[in-house]
Motif scaffolding. Structure first.
Motif, PDB file in Angstrom:
ATOM      1  N   LEU A 561       0.848  -1.194   0.000  1.00  0.00           N
ATOM      2  CA  LEU A 561       0.000   0.000   0.000  1.00  0.00           C
ATOM      3  C   LEU A 561       0.884   1.245   0.000  1.00  0.00           C
ATOM      4  O   LEU A 561       1.868   1.303   0.742  1.00  0.00           O
ATOM      5  N   THR A 562       0.526   2.250  -0.826  1.00  0.00           N
ATOM      6  CA  THR A 562       1.395   3.425  -0.964  1.00  0.00           C
ATOM      7  C   THR A 562       0.919   4.659  -0.213  1.00  0.00           C
ATOM      8  O   THR A 562       1.568   5.707  -0.279  1.00  0.00           O
ATOM      9  N   ARG A 563      -0.186   4.566   0.502  1.00  0.00           N
ATOM     10  CA  ARG A 563      -0.720   5.760   1.171  1.00  0.00           C
ATOM     11  C   ARG A 563      -1.499   5.335   2.417  1.00  0.00           C
ATOM     12  O   ARG A 563      -2.180   4.307   2.388  1.00  0.00           O
ATOM     13  N   GLN A 595       0.434  10.313  -7.964  1.00  0.00           N
ATOM     14  CA  GLN A 595       1.092   9.039  -7.668  1.00  0.00           C
ATOM     15  C   GLN A 595       1.723   8.426  -8.915  1.00  0.00           C
ATOM     16  O   GLN A 595       1.795   7.196  -9.053  1.00  0.00           O
ATOM     17  N   GLN A 598       4.878   6.366  -7.941  1.00  0.00           N
ATOM     18  CA  GLN A 598       4.513   5.093  -7.323  1.00  0.00           C
ATOM     19  C   GLN A 598       4.066   4.098  -8.383  1.00  0.00           C
ATOM     20  O   GLN A 598       4.444   2.918  -8.352  1.00  0.00           O
ATOM     21  N   ASP A 610      -6.544   1.077  -6.993  1.00  0.00           N
ATOM     22  CA  ASP A 610      -6.391   2.209  -6.075  1.00  0.00           C
ATOM     23  C   ASP A 610      -7.475   2.105  -5.011  1.00  0.00           C
ATOM     24  O   ASP A 610      -8.598   1.692  -5.282  1.00  0.00           O
ATOM     25  N   GLY A 682      -4.383   5.534  -1.818  1.00  0.00           N
ATOM     26  CA  GLY A 682      -3.135   4.985  -2.322  1.00  0.00           C
ATOM     27  C   GLY A 682      -3.335   3.845  -3.302  1.00  0.00           C
ATOM     28  O   GLY A 682      -4.436   3.329  -3.491  1.00  0.00           O
ATOM     29  N   GLY A 706       5.979   3.057   1.296  1.00  0.00           N
ATOM     30  CA  GLY A 706       5.203   1.875   0.940  1.00  0.00           C
ATOM     31  C   GLY A 706       5.140   0.965   2.147  1.00  0.00           C
ATOM     32  O   GLY A 706       6.092   0.892   2.935  1.00  0.00           O
TER      33      GLY A 706
END
Length: 722
Positions: A561-563, A595, A598, A610, A682, A706
């Motif tokens: 997960l990026t957020r 993003q 990412q 997302d 994210g 991340g």
């Protein structure tokens, strides 16, 4: 007959979040002026209260007690808050230049930006801090105390200026350092031969208290320069100091000098009705204003007293009614903190001190802050006595959220989306069911196509557009595609043609900034007026190879997960006036960040999506269903926005939450935040553990984050949360 809200016809802009403007916001929220759009421009989401600063420095008040929450106050007033700094005013075109965005237009504006204590002394800018702006000084002081406690700095402090502020702060800092377990060395340097701003009785008592606190005072001393470790006086005497504070007088903000505003010693000249001299559309109040009609020292008491007149005159100017004059009192009570929980009171030349006066001052200050931070409840929705079955229950439920929290729930969509006829033809590879449709391009490669629109979660069209653009592009990035083009779909609240032009200009500026920065072109759109601001975009993207879908995950993949999540509960709490402004501002800042990087780093993910309206659990379940797998989520590894956990634990919920829970059943630990609807959330990628490790390292090299939050297993079934 249903009454419609008045169309917006005038822009009122408050520049700065000073005490007078804060009180105007409260009064405005109690009785908004129909047809007026209110905007506040301030660098931060909070504004420190002057009266409690010495107590905060001494350690008697925490940061939250000291700060006026402008985010909450603006929401109460129905105002948009622009978190930036005004840098100039064009009075001919009625435009305010704002750092980091295009100018903001106004019909009526007011300036309440306070003062600065930055001094024109060699080395001051590099090695010292002014006592004002208060928030900068308070932050630097907290960092210094932490450094002293860790042994990274010596407890040596110097204060430039022996006025009331310098004396108060010197005793407060000495007390704080003693409470930290160290022996402080605090020196006050004053160019004159006495404490300024006080009578003889008060001066004598203050000096006695300063000596008792271990604070040394050097009178008739002038500073030659400031270094990282000491100050050098003109007589060549050296004073060691690791922390140097400037409190020698009030200095106007430098950007005022670059305008054509009438100034007196750099302060904005005003007339008795608080308007800027010669300008019927501009007001100024507080320390940044000069009042030649009634000269007074720079003191917060005058800003507080001016607020009522300012509020009346702003409304009068907007409605064409007579204005009132401000008549500040000549004598006022000074209450001065003495480091410990003791205070000195002075009026008419008489001075008294003691702990009881601290308690009195504390009561006055807390009452003032309570007025601004404990706001009246908004009136409940009126439900008709006679109403169709089922409507009452919906109206009594939680208010409809904005952003992706306003979308139709998964259980409903899952029953109607299958009704869409199957795609046909060689060009359409995939229709409904993933983040975007996939089309085959005639010359080779693929195009992805998606659309999104959002009910506004903030009053600022510029900020809301940035969020909506990032949100729409999330579907393109989730498929590993490069953004190509965008069409806008805009609904404006009913407003005058002038405000339509202003608003659309801000929307276009923000949209082009996001799309152009992401490699896409804004190529047109459609605009109508309706009941509230709604912003959406249809976006396309391209990819040379088959786009990433939610169906390609493999057993053993981990989920990256990026957020952080939790924006839904933060926005829901903000609607209720319950979310701390700092936390809301932090989340909104993240939601505006593209993003693209990412997405590029995760180009080789087996599956990706997302995280938006269905919440983290809902999007994980969609990936599991499409890939015929099951998921294990480690609850302790999921990142949350600051403040989201406290609000969720307090029972705050988005209006979409229950639908999301029904859509994605789970076993094990139950955490409502895993179902919280996200806006501009994210990316969620499924990829092998080694690839996830490499991706996190690549993200960190670019200043990004991340988190591995779980893994995918063979089999099907509900999400297991451990």
């Amino acid at each position: 007959m249903i009454s419609a809200p008045a169309p917006l016809t005038r822009d009122l802009v408050l520049i700065g979040g000073g005490h007078a403007h804060a009180l105007v916001l409260r009064k405005w929220g109690m009785s908004p002026l129909p047809g007026a759009r209110l905007t506040v421009i301030n660098p931060g989401p909070t504004a420190p209260y002057t009266g409690m600063l010495p107590g905060h420095v001494a350690g008697h008040y925490d940061r939250e007690t000291l700060e006026i929450d402008l985010v909450r106050l603006c929401h109460f007033a129905g105002a948009r808050l622009i978190l930036s700094q005004a840098t100039s005013i064009d009075r001919d075109d009625c435009m305010i230049t704002v750092q980091g965005r295009n100018p903001v237009a106004y019909d009526i504006a007011s300036i309440d930006i306070g003062i600065t204590a930055q001094m024109d002394v060699p080395g001051f800018a590099e090695h010292a801090v002014g006592a004002k702006p208060l928030d900068i000084y308070a932050s630097r002081w907290r960092d210094f105390v932490a450094a002293v406690k860790s042994g990274a700095a010596t407890p040596q402090v110097a204060v430039i200026g022996a006025g009331v502020a310098g004396c108060e702060l010197s005793m407060a800092m000495a007390h704080s350092l003693r409470q930290a377990g160290v022996t402080p060395s605090v020196t006050v340097i004053e160019a004159s031969d006495r404490i300024s701003g006080l009578g003889d009785q008060a001066c004598k008592q203050i000096l006695t208290r300063m000596r008792a606190a271990g604070v040394a005072v050097c009178f008739n001393a002038r500073i030659q320069c400031v270094t990282a470790s000491h100050m050098i006086l003109e007589n060549r005497k050296t004073i060691a100091a690791s922390f140097i504070v400037g409190a020698a007088g009030a200095f106007p903000h430098k950007w005022l000098h670059k305008t054509d505003l009438p100034l007196i010693d750099g302060f904005v000249e005003t007339t008795p009705d608080l308007r800027v001299k010669g300008d019927p559309n501009l007001f100024a109040v507080g320390d940044c204003a000069a009042m030649p009609f009634a000269p007074r020292p720079k003191a917060g008491v005058f800003a507080v007293r001016a607020a009522e007149v300012l509020h009346h005159n702003l409304r009068a100017t907007l409605t064409g009614k007579p204005l009132r004059d401000f008549k500040p009192q000549r004598n006022y009570l000074k209450l001065i903190s003495l480091g410990e929980k003791s205070a000195l009171a002075e009026k008419f030349g008489f001075a008294f001190s003691g702990p009881l006066l601290w308690r009195w001052k504390d009561h006055i200050d807390r009452k003032f802050m309570e007025k601004l931070n404990t706001l009246p409840s908004m009136p409940a929705v009126t439900i008709p006595d006679e109403i169709a079955l089922g409507a009452r229950e919906i109206m009594e439920d939680k208010p409809l959220c904005g952003g992706c929290g306003a979308k139709v729930g998964g259980p409903v969509l899952s029953t109607v989306l299958p009704m869409i006829r199957s795609t046909s033809g060689p060009d359409v590879i995939q229709g409904a069911g993933d983040d975007a449709a996939i089309l085959r391009q005639p010359g080779g490669g693929f195009q992805v196509l998606s659309t999104d629109h959002l009910r506004a979660i903030v009053q600022d069209p510029f900020e809301m557009t940035r969020i909506a653009a990032v949100h729409a592009l999330g579907d393109v990035w989730a498929m590993g595609a490069e953004p190509q083009s965008a069409l806008s779909s805009i609904i404006l609240p009913r407003m005058s043609p002038a405000l339509q032009r202003r608003t659309l200009r801000e929307i276009i500026d923000a949209a082009q900034e996001i799309f152009a920065g992401s490699g896409a072109a804004l190529i047109g759109g459609h605009t109508t007026m309706g009941s509230e601001l709604t912003i959406g975009f249809t976006v396309t993207g391209t990819r040379s190879s088959m786009p990433i879908t939610v169906a390609g995950a493999k057993p053993g993949d981990v989920l990256l997960l990026t957020r952080p999540i939790g924006s839904g509960v933060l926005m829901a709490a903000s609607m209720m006036g319950l979310a701390p402004g700092r936390d809301v501002a932090k989340a909104l800042a993240v939601m505006q960040l593209p993003q693209a990087r990412q997405s590029a780093i995760l180009q080789n993910a087996h599956a990706m999506t997302d995280v938006t309206g269905f919440g983290l659990a809902g999007h994980i379940q969609a990936m599991c269903t499409a890939s015929r797998l099951r998921a294990e989520i480690r609850a302790g590894e999921v990142p949350f926005f600051p403040g989201a956990r406290n609000l969720s634990d307090a029972g705050i919920r988005s209006s979409l939450l229950q639908s999301n829970i029904e859509y994605a059943p789970s076993t094990g630990i139950f955490d409502p935040l895993l179902y919280d609807p996200q806006t501009a959330g994210g990316l969620l990628a499924a990829l092998p553990p080694s690839a996830a490790k490499d991706a996190i390292e690549a993200l960190e090299k670019e200043g990004l984050r991340g988190w591995v939050i779980g893994a995918l297993r063979e089999g099907t079934g509900p999400i297991q949360i451990i």
